[in-house]
Motif scaffolding. Structure first.
Motif, PDB file in Angstrom:
ATOM      1  N   LEU A   6       1.099  -1.078  -0.170  1.00 28.83           N
ATOM      2  CA  LEU A   6      -0.121   0.079  -0.433  1.00 28.83           C
ATOM      3  C   LEU A   6       0.986   1.340   0.017  1.00 28.83           C
ATOM      4  N   GLY A   7       1.795   1.364   1.049  1.00 35.37           N
ATOM      5  CA  GLY A   7       2.315   1.985   1.242  1.00 35.37           C
ATOM      6  C   GLY A   7       3.979   2.925  -0.449  1.00 35.37           C
ATOM      7  N   ALA A   8       3.978   1.847  -1.467  1.00 35.55           N
ATOM      8  CA  ALA A   8       4.714   1.873  -2.445  1.00 35.55           C
ATOM      9  C   ALA A   8       3.682   2.131  -3.820  1.00 35.55           C
ATOM     10  N   LEU A   9       2.591   1.758  -3.824  1.00 29.57           N
ATOM     11  CA  LEU A   9       1.758   1.891  -4.914  1.00 29.57           C
ATOM     12  C   LEU A   9       1.628   3.526  -4.824  1.00 29.57           C
ATOM     13  N   PRO A  10       2.094   4.907  -4.553  1.00 26.29           N
ATOM     14  CA  PRO A  10       2.023   6.309  -4.531  1.00 26.29           C
ATOM     15  C   PRO A  10       2.723   6.195  -5.793  1.00 26.29           C
ATOM     16  N   GLY A  11       4.553   5.717  -5.324  1.00 25.16           N
ATOM     17  CA  GLY A  11       6.033   5.711  -5.954  1.00 25.16           C
ATOM     18  C   GLY A  11       5.842   4.690  -7.428  1.00 25.16           C
ATOM     19  N   LEU A  12       5.579   3.946  -7.027  1.00 26.60           N
ATOM     20  CA  LEU A  12       5.120   3.133  -8.527  1.00 26.60           C
ATOM     21  C   LEU A  12       4.234   4.131  -9.834  1.00 26.60           C
ATOM     22  N   VAL A  13       3.049   4.132  -9.229  1.00 21.28           N
ATOM     23  CA  VAL A  13       2.234   5.238 -10.150  1.00 21.28           C
ATOM     24  C   VAL A  13       3.044   6.204 -10.715  1.00 21.28           C
ATOM     25  N   ALA A  14       4.017   7.044 -10.246  1.00 20.67           N
ATOM     26  CA  ALA A  14       4.753   7.794 -10.468  1.00 20.67           C
ATOM     27  C   ALA A  14       5.408   7.757 -11.075  1.00 20.67           C
ATOM     28  N   GLU A  15       6.656   6.989 -10.947  1.00 17.11           N
ATOM     29  CA  GLU A  15       7.195   6.080 -11.776  1.00 17.11           C
ATOM     30  C   GLU A  15       7.043   5.749 -12.837  1.00 17.11           C
ATOM     31  N   CYS A  16       5.959   5.060 -12.705  1.00 13.50           N
ATOM     32  CA  CYS A  16       5.157   4.496 -14.442  1.00 13.50           C
ATOM     33  C   CYS A  16       4.750   5.736 -15.582  1.00 13.50           C
ATOM     34  N   ARG A  17       3.932   6.453 -14.336  1.00 12.35           N
ATOM     35  CA  ARG A  17       3.649   8.045 -15.632  1.00 12.35           C
ATOM     36  C   ARG A  17       5.044   8.641 -15.763  1.00 12.35           C
ATOM     37  N   GLY A  18       5.834   9.174 -14.846  1.00 10.73           N
ATOM     38  CA  GLY A  18       7.644   9.578 -15.392  1.00 10.73           C
ATOM     39  C   GLY A  18       7.976   8.949 -16.263  1.00 10.73           C
ATOM     40  N   ARG A  19       7.808   7.151 -16.708  1.00 10.75           N
ATOM     41  CA  ARG A  19       8.289   6.790 -17.851  1.00 10.75           C
ATOM     42  C   ARG A  19       7.392   6.451 -19.276  1.00 10.75           C
ATOM     43  N   GLY A  20       6.341   7.531 -18.781  1.00 10.99           N
ATOM     44  CA  GLY A  20       5.266   7.569 -20.075  1.00 10.99           C
ATOM     45  C   GLY A  20       4.566   6.711 -20.432  1.00 10.99           C
ATOM     46  N   LEU A  21       3.629   5.694 -18.855  1.00 14.86           N
ATOM     47  CA  LEU A  21       3.238   4.470 -18.674  1.00 14.86           C
ATOM     48  C   LEU A  21       2.388   4.544 -18.538  1.00 14.86           C
ATOM     49  N   ARG A  22       0.844   4.021 -18.883  1.00 14.32           N
ATOM     50  CA  ARG A  22      -0.323   4.202 -18.240  1.00 14.32           C
ATOM     51  C   ARG A  22      -0.097   2.712 -17.704  1.00 14.32           C
ATOM     52  N   VAL A  23      -1.523   3.396 -16.346  1.00 15.65           N
ATOM     53  CA  VAL A  23      -1.172   2.240 -15.196  1.00 15.65           C
ATOM     54  C   VAL A  23      -2.789   1.181 -15.506  1.00 15.65           C
ATOM     55  N   GLY A  24      -2.839   0.103 -15.552  1.00 11.08           N
ATOM     56  CA  GLY A  24      -4.274   0.348 -15.665  1.00 11.08           C
ATOM     57  C   GLY A  24      -4.700  -2.096 -15.198  1.00 11.08           C
ATOM     58  N   ARG A  25      -6.317  -2.107 -15.899  1.00 12.47           N
ATOM     59  CA  ARG A  25      -6.293  -3.563 -16.090  1.00 12.47           C
ATOM     60  C   ARG A  25      -5.773  -4.599 -16.545  1.00 12.47           C
ATOM     61  N   LEU A  26      -5.710  -5.595 -16.628  1.00 11.65           N
ATOM     62  CA  LEU A  26      -4.638  -6.576 -17.858  1.00 11.65           C
ATOM     63  C   LEU A  26      -6.269  -5.780 -18.703  1.00 11.65           C
ATOM     64  N   ASP A  27      -7.555  -5.894 -18.980  1.00  9.54           N
ATOM     65  CA  ASP A  27      -8.589  -6.259 -19.422  1.00  9.54           C
ATOM     66  C   ASP A  27      -8.537  -5.011 -20.761  1.00  9.54           C
ATOM     67  N   ASP A  28      -7.127  -3.689 -19.762  1.00  2.98           N
ATOM     68  CA  ASP A  28      -6.602  -2.564 -21.077  1.00  2.98           C
ATOM     69  C   ASP A  28      -5.590  -3.081 -21.510  1.00  2.98           C
ATOM     70  N   HIS A  29      -4.945  -4.122 -21.469  1.00  2.00           N
ATOM     71  CA  HIS A  29      -3.396  -4.922 -21.450  1.00  2.00           C
ATOM     72  C   HIS A  29      -3.280  -5.021 -22.968  1.00  2.00           C
ATOM     73  N   GLY A  30      -4.293  -5.638 -23.323  1.00  2.00           N
ATOM     74  CA  GLY A  30      -3.812  -6.227 -25.097  1.00  2.00           C
ATOM     75  C   GLY A  30      -2.242  -7.449 -25.366  1.00  2.00           C
ATOM     76  N   LEU A  31      -2.905  -7.842 -24.121  1.00  2.00           N
ATOM     77  CA  LEU A  31      -2.081  -8.851 -23.889  1.00  2.00           C
ATOM     78  C   LEU A  31      -1.964  -9.675 -25.645  1.00  2.00           C
ATOM     79  N   ILE A  32      -0.389  -9.822 -25.452  1.00  2.00           N
ATOM     80  CA  ILE A  32      -0.140 -10.582 -26.480  1.00  2.00           C
ATOM     81  C   ILE A  32      -0.770 -12.741 -26.505  1.00  2.00           C
ATOM     82  N   GLU A  33      -0.612 -12.802 -27.000  1.00  2.00           N
ATOM     83  CA  GLU A  33      -0.556 -14.389 -27.355  1.00  2.00           C
ATOM     84  C   GLU A  33       0.430 -15.823 -26.871  1.00  2.00           C
TER      85      GLU A  33
END
Length: 250
Positions: A223-250
């Motif tokens: 729980l404590g790591a969540l804000p930093g992890l989301v900020a890290e992803c967004r700082g890299r230009g990455l969206r964070v979301g659900r598997l349903d929105d992830h476009g998993l490869i086969e």
């Protein structure tokens, strides 16, 4: 009088056939467990590794729902404007169906983590099929739609559990980055460092919203790591979301 030699030969042949059959069953059961090894999984089974859209990171949580801790994660995710995938245990969802409905109502995705958090020491394909289907039915009742994903407890995939997931119409997905957030020594800092060590665009992150099978209080590190992890992803230009929105490869 019947000679003992042919009888003994037949018995030996039968024993050899039985041993081969037992070996085949054992190989079918434990063979897929090799996918637990992250390096091999990333190279040989990238879809199973949770590889998806390179501009996206899938955030997933295991072992809930937990009435003491899951609501805290829901509040944190809402504050961060992030939606995630929760791999829930059927036995826990049966005890807390309202919490499952809340997870779905807040825009998160429910997926199947099995019925209970046990290790698959011996083949039990019929029981696996019943338990995965039963958990999927409960998830569908809470979410209002049939789930898409399955992740076995401990990430240990067996032939029986793989077949059970396929029979239930579920795709098995493990992870490409985790926080080791289940240990007594885990902290928000250590979880952040461990996730980002292997995090790449298109990756799937494993965390836990419950300490049911973790060290007591270990959930606080995730729980404590969540804000930093989301900020890290967004700082890299990455969206964070659900598997349903992830476009998993086969």
């Amino acid at each position: 009088m019947v000679s003992a030699r042919p009888v003994a030969a037949l018995a030996g042949a039968a024993g050899a056939v039985g041993a081969v059959a037992a070996g085949a069953v054992a190989a079918w059961h434990v063979g897929p467990a090799a996918t637990w090894l992250p390096g091999a999984r990333a190279v040989l089974w990238p879809g199973l590794d949770g590889r998806g859209d390179p501009s996206h990171v899938a955030l997933t949580f295991d072992d809930g729902p937990d009435p003491d801790t899951t609501p805290r994660f829901l509040r944190a995710l809402d504050d961060l404007d992030v939606r995630a995938t929760f791999f829930v245990l059927g036995s826990r969802l049966a005890d807390h169906p309202g919490l499952g409905r809340l997870i779905a109502a807040e825009g998160h995705e429910l997926a199947v983590h099995g019925w209970r958090h046990d290790r698959p020491w011996r083949p039990r394909p019929r029981l696996d099929a019943r338990e995965v289907a039963r958990a999927a039915e409960l998830v569908a009742g809470a979410a209002g739609r049939w789930p898409l994903w399955y992740r076995p407890p401990y990430g240990i995939l067996t032939g029986g559990r793989w077949a059970a997931a396929r029979s239930a119409g579920l795709r098995t997905v493990l992870w490409s980055a985790w926080g080791r957030d289940w240990t007594a020594s885990a902290t928000a800092y250590s979880v952040h460092a461990e996730v980002t060590r292997t995090l790449r665009g298109g990756g799937t992150v494993l965390l836990h919203d419950s300490d049911m099978v973790s060290a007591p209080g270990a959930w606080r590190a995730a729980l404590g790591a969540l804000p930093g992890l989301v900020a890290e992803c967004r700082g890299r230009g990455l969206r964070v979301g659900r598997l349903d929105d992830h476009g998993l490869i086969e």
